[in-house]
Write a protein that holds these residues in place. Structure first.
Motif, PDB file in Angstrom:
ATOM      1  N   LEU A  41      -2.004  -5.185  -0.310  1.00  0.00           N
ATOM      2  CA  LEU A  41      -2.044  -4.794   1.109  1.00  0.00           C
ATOM      3  C   LEU A  41      -2.516  -5.953   1.974  1.00  0.00           C
TER       4      LEU A  41
ATOM      5  N   ASP B 243       3.105  -2.914   3.145  1.00  0.00           N
ATOM      6  CA  ASP B 243       2.817  -1.738   3.959  1.00  0.00           C
ATOM      7  C   ASP B 243       2.639  -0.505   3.099  1.00  0.00           C
TER       8      ASP B 243
ATOM      9  N   TYR C  87      -6.480   4.380   1.947  1.00  0.00           N
ATOM     10  CA  TYR C  87      -5.505   3.630   2.740  1.00  0.00           C
ATOM     11  C   TYR C  87      -4.555   4.504   3.540  1.00  0.00           C
TER      12      TYR C  87
ATOM     13  N   CYS D 223       0.743   5.139   2.826  1.00  0.00           N
ATOM     14  CA  CYS D 223       0.683   3.891   2.091  1.00  0.00           C
ATOM     15  C   CYS D 223       1.008   4.060   0.611  1.00  0.00           C
TER      16      CYS D 223
ATOM     17  N   ASN E 236      -5.055  -2.817   8.756  1.00  0.00           N
ATOM     18  CA  ASN E 236      -4.675  -4.132   8.293  1.00  0.00           C
ATOM     19  C   ASN E 236      -3.966  -4.870   9.424  1.00  0.00           C
TER      20      ASN E 236
END
Lengths: 251, 206
Positions: free
Chosen positions: A93, A98, A120, A124, B11
């Motif tokens: 990641l 993704d 996550y 994901c 992220n």
């Protein structure tokens, strides 16, 4: 409405794509970056990178590839292969994946799906399943499709969704490599049991196979490797063909 | 310089890569001074609304973003970052957002009655309400963008620049003066997404 997706899968070993023939405009067909760019330009909706690196030491070659792809190609990237722990999720990641696809890792430790989804997000976590008919029932196979786990595949799919998988890859060992179409029977069984997106894999040999898949309404995406790598199907032409046949496509 | 607000939610690698690819100067930061000195601000985010708004409030970054917005600085919220711009959210409870755009965030599952899938995940086409908006400088009606979400903005008609159809009207791009929000991921929407980011970077002060 939401478009159906066409997804090429790239097997990467020691930083190189394992199979492929010459493509116009690509110098190096075994360069994952060049091939990824080519697929992106052809209209691939997503890319899957499968890490088949044998040794742990060479894992960094794979993450280097991933980083480079993620810095130049801006469509969703899914990574699979060797995902057994949350640390593995973290590793890919951080390099631009993704979604992360788990297969044998979830068989060894079914709690992995739930833990990863919690950390996550469901979106994901992709549960990838290798499925084969055994005595009229669908079984989950592990270790690259070689070992019969005896697990009921339909139940495994339901459990995966309940644990927090955001997507399922259904790879039919029975139709894989035969190039005579996707396993519509298996896909229909799975599709009727889950609400998360289903990605069909195994069996694509020609454009008509994708049309049949989407007309049957048993999958949200079609995944293939060799028919794209060996230029038997051009993704751009495939998508135009499907759109002309009233399948919602991003073209 | 564009400040990408790093408040610990999600992220930021792909987002920063996409802006770098466009040769835009970016900084990923949680430093209020850097955010204040930036030309533009991007508020990203993946995860749960309640956790995110708590992180933003506790770090003081919510106030910083609100003040910069009031000064007229261009701001772009992406995905959860877009949802945070609204007044409130009903994602697992009720949470107060930044209130920069009128509207609220609700579960898709409340309003989708058929068996279409949730999350709304994949490529959907954009229906653009106001093509004259400078954010669409390089975008066409019907261009596809990439979504991943289970909650969506409602009662935000005044702010609705573009939407996608998914049984319900899913606000794709919203705007209140200098504050923009994208429910989809421009950094994952191929050339269409890059073009939207480019247009955002080129927005000029009135």
């Amino acid at each position: 409405m939401l478009a159906k997706r066409i997804i090429p899968c790239l097997d990467v070993r020691n930083g190189r794509v394992v199979k492929g023939v010459n493509f116009d405009g690509i110098k190096d067909v075994s360069s994952p970056i060049d091939l990824a760019k080519f697929y992106n330009q052809s209209g691939a909706d997503e890319l899957v990178f499968y890490d088949i690196t044998a040794s742990y030491e060479n894992r960094s070659l794979f993450t280097d590839v991933l980083k480079t792809v993620a810095s130049e190609i801006f469509i969703p990237l899914t990574v699979g292969g060797g995902i057994n722990t949350l640390e593995d999720f973290d590793r890919v990641l951080k390099c631009g994946a993704d979604k992360v696809s788990v297969n044998s890792g979830a068989i060894k430790n079914p709690a992995l799906i739930g833990e990863a989804a919690k950390k996550y997000g469901d979106q994901c976590v992709v549960l990838s399943m290798d499925i084969k008919r055994v005595d009229g029932k669908f079984h989950i196979f592990s270790t690259g499709g070689r070992v019969d786990t005896g697990i009921d595949a339909l139940q495994w799919a339901v459990n995966g969704e309940q644990s927090g998988a955001g997507e399922l890859v259904v790879n039919s060992i029975d139709t894989d490599g035969v190039k005579n179409g996707f396993d519509l029977e298996l896909l229909a069984e799975i599709q009727s049991r889950v609400k998360i997106p289903v990605i069909a894999s195994g069996g694509a040999g020609k454009k008509e196979d994708f049309l049949e898949l989407f007309k049957a309404g048993v999958a949200d995406a079609g995944l293939a490797a060799s028919v794209f790598h060996f230029k038997e199907i051009n993704i751009k032409e495939l998508k135009e063909y499907l759109k002309a046949n009233e399948i919602e496509m991003r073209v | 310089m564009i400040a990408i607000v790093d408040y610990g939610c999600g992220n930021l690698y792909s987002l920063q890569c996409s802006l770098n690819f466009l040769n835009l100067e970016t900084v990923v930061t949680n430093d209020p001074e850097i955010i204040k000195s930036a030309d533009k601000i991007i508020l990203p985010g993946v995860g749960a609304f309640g956790d995110a708004v708590k992180l933003l409030n506790n770090s003081g970054l919510a106030e910083v973003v609100k003040k910069e917005a009031a000064k007229g600085k261009y701001i772009l919220g992406i995905c959860l970052g877009m949802q945070l711009l609204f007044e409130k959210s009903f994602e697992y409870g009720e949470h107060t957002g930044l209130g920069l755009i009128k509207g609220e965030v609700c579960p898709l599952s409340d309003d989708i009655k058929s068996d279409i899938k949730i999350p709304h995940m994949g490529w959907n086409s954009l229906c653009i309400n106001d093509i004259t908006d400078p954010i669409f400088k390089y975008t066409k009606n019907g261009d596809y963008v990439y979504y991943v979400h289970s909650f969506y903005a409602k009662n935000c008609d005044e702010a609705l620049l573009a939407y996608s159809d998914y049984e319900v009207t899913v606000p794709g791009l919203v705007k209140n003066k200098n504050v923009y929000g994208a429910q989809f991921h421009p950094e994952k929407s191929g050339d269409v997404g890059l073009n939207l980011l480019k247009a955002f970077a080129e927005l000029e002060d009135n």
